[in-house]
Design a protein around this motif. Structure first.
Motif, PDB file in Angstrom:
ATOM      1  N   TYR A  81      34.837  36.300  29.831  1.00 28.52           N
ATOM      2  CA  TYR A  81      35.354  37.669  29.861  1.00 28.52           C
ATOM      3  C   TYR A  81      34.594  38.604  28.932  1.00 28.52           C
ATOM      4  O   TYR A  81      34.319  38.292  27.773  1.00 28.52           O
ATOM      5  CB  TYR A  81      36.831  37.658  29.443  1.00 28.52           C
ATOM      6  N   ASP A  86      34.863  43.623  33.302  1.00 20.14           N
ATOM      7  CA  ASP A  86      36.120  43.034  33.767  1.00 20.14           C
ATOM      8  C   ASP A  86      36.486  43.463  35.178  1.00 20.14           C
ATOM      9  O   ASP A  86      36.957  42.659  35.986  1.00 20.14           O
ATOM     10  CB  ASP A  86      37.251  43.394  32.797  1.00 20.14           C
ATOM     11  N   CYS A 495      43.682  40.812  27.607  1.00 18.68           N
ATOM     12  CA  CYS A 495      42.606  41.645  28.124  1.00 18.68           C
ATOM     13  C   CYS A 495      42.373  42.861  27.231  1.00 18.68           C
ATOM     14  O   CYS A 495      43.213  43.230  26.413  1.00 18.68           O
ATOM     15  CB  CYS A 495      42.949  42.101  29.539  1.00 18.68           C
TER      16      CYS A 495
END
Length: 530
Positions: A81, A86, A495
């Motif tokens: 990531y 993303d 995230c």
């Protein structure tokens, strides 16, 4: 607490409001029946923060697969990531599993309750679609709580009726009034117990409203609710109505229930009146879990170095210059501080300069999970992961490295972290009231042999209140260390940029506590036939 949940025909629907990164929902999603099937299923989670919403959506995708059967592509995605890539990488992942992706997108809704762009009619339609025709579903969530907190009230000089944070719980209440969940779980800060407006206790208002939502929302044929404590049986019953003498019976101290953190939160359990008189076993007291138990075996890291103070301007403000971070720079700085700080303790070379081989970590580090003293190892561990996520350090001011080293050494020698009055003058921050005032404990090293202090969203601003106890590492806690203190499983990925990851973790409900709450709720629902 061991689950004794019998087989259920279909999962109980969950609606999660003000969901944050999904701590409450994770706990409810984690329990299974005797056949290994999930007892609860989140049908809709509502969150206004974009990064937290992306975290929710990704975790929903993970849960679309049977327990332990998430695809390798999911693990590849979280290991590789990067925020700037993303959108593309998530689209690629979702394209490979379109059915699961659609369910996740439908479940996690980027929505600000109470905002004009999300009128009640739209919210009600989404909730009605999510729960379908079922009568027994569960509402969970915690309305934004900054205005109720002691710190928030201090900064705002009391509560203001026009402050939307004060009455956002009414959005929660309106949904109860319109949709009639069988059970609700509402979480908020400890300060709610003492908050007042115009001389009236806000907690009394909230309890009265939750017991009878028609007080504020008449005309919906809304049933009444009974409020229960999760930690104590009622002092008595008035008919079928539970009676509690002390409001603190609704205050949960998480360190008593297997969470390695002194986090104290008000949590209300509401049960619809048609359930009649309900009796159940409250949460079971557990042996305390200390900080070192859950983060002590994680890979050792050094901090990054960002800037140093190079002087002051005519107004007395600091002037900074950037530092090129490298292991050699780190070793030179820490060697200097080790010598000077050691002399403050009348010791010479208390520490070897052994940080040479340490790194600043990474989004993913390979890590063999050998943690014999970690009582939450099975809760955290995922054999498919093969390492640790979100375990990388932030950069610190050069001068802060000296303060962190001093604070961690002081704790090691005195069993307590120092206040600013205990620091030598050469380490003090450059402001007039450095040795006194409300920031006397500005630098707080976490004690390894106790549960951590409360992880709050402030951890996203700086790490001064969350200094690692190991002097060699000389840094603040990483996102993953904070997440472990909050009891998020290691495969739970946050995230966004690191600042946003910290913010999400600090705002969450500990999933391990939520799991225990969900076991109480499931036993109430599954043994009741309505």
């Amino acid at each position: 607490m061991k689950s004794t949940i019998k087989k259920s025909k279909t999962p109980v629907p969950i609606i999660d409001l003000f969901a944050g990164p999904g701590g409450l929902g994770e706990g409810f999603s984690s329990i299974t029946d005797e056949n290994g099937n999930r007892v609860f299923k989140i049908k809709l989670s509502i969150e206004k923060d974009e990064d937290a919403h992306r975290t929710l959506q990704l975790r929903s995708f993970f849960r679309q697969f049977p327990i332990g059967k998430a695809p390798e592509e999911y693990y590849d995605y979280i290991k590789g990531y990067t925020p700037r890539k993303d959108q593309i990488e998530r689209a690629n992942l979702f394209d490979k599993f379109p059915d699961q992706a659609k369910n996740a997108i439908d479940e996690a809704w980027l929505c600000e309750l109470g905002h004009k762009n999300f009128p009640p009619e739209l919210v009600d339609k989404r909730i009605s679609t999510a729960i379908g025709n079922t009568k027994n579903w569960v509402l969970i969530g915690g309305p934004p709580c900054q205005a109720y907190s002691v710190i928030g009230r201090s900064r705002n000089k009391g509560l203001n009726e026009e402050d939307p944070r004060v009455f956002l719980y009414r959005e929660y209440l309106r949904i109860i009034a319109v949709h009639h969940p069988a059970v609700f779980v509402m979480e908020n800060v400890k300060g709610l117990l003492s908050a007042e407006l115009d001389g009236n206790k806000i907690f009394d208002w909230i309890k009265a409203d939750l017991k009878d939502p028609r007080r504020l929302f008449p005309g919906h044929n809304t049933p009444k609710y009974r409020l229960y404590s999760l930690i104590k049986s009622p002092d008595g019953f008035n008919g079928d109505e539970p009676v509690y003498i002390n409001d603190k019976d609704f205050l949960i101290k998480t360190e008593k229930f297997g969470v390695p953190q002194n986090r104290h939160r008000v949590i209300l359990l509401g049960i619809r009146e048609d359930f009649g008189k309900v009796e159940y076993n409250p949460l079971e007291i557990q042996k305390p879990v200390n900080l070192e138990d859950v983060i002590g075996a994680l890979p050792k890291l050094r901090s990054g170095i960002g800037r140093e103070v190079s002087g002051t301007n005519s107004k007395g403000k600091n002037i900074y210059k950037n530092i090129k971070d490298s292991n050699s720079t780190w070793n030179a700085i820490t060697e200097e501080y080790i010598l000077k700080v050691s002399q403050e303790f009348n010791e010479y070379k208390i520490l070897p300069n052994s940080a040479t081989c340490l790194t600043t970590g990474a989004n993913f580090d390979e890590f063999i999970n050998e943690e014999p003293d970690n009582p939450l190892k099975t809760w955290f561990f995922d054999a498919h992961l093969g390492g640790i996520l979100n375990h990388e350090t932030r950069t610190h001011l050069k001068e802060d490295l000296g303060r962190y080293l001093f604070s961690s050494l002081y704790l090691k020698l005195n069993n307590d972290f120092p206040k600013l009055k205990d620091y030598p003058d050469w380490l003090l921050p450059n402001h007039k009231n450095a040795k006194g005032g409300k920031f006397a404990d500005r630098f707080r090293t976490q004690r390894p042999n106790q549960p951590a202090t409360t992880v709050t969203s402030h951890i996203s601003k700086d790490g001064h209140y969350f200094i690692h106890y190991d002097p060699i590492q000389c840094r603040s806690l990483t996102v993953r260390e904070a997440a472990r203190i909050q009891t998020f499983p290691d495969n739970y990925f946050f995230c966004g940029a690191r600042t946003q990851q910290y913010h999400q973790v600090g705002n969450a409900v500990p999933p391990f506590l939520a799991k225990q709450i969900s076991q109480i709720v499931s036993n109430i629902l599954l043994r009741t036939k309505l």
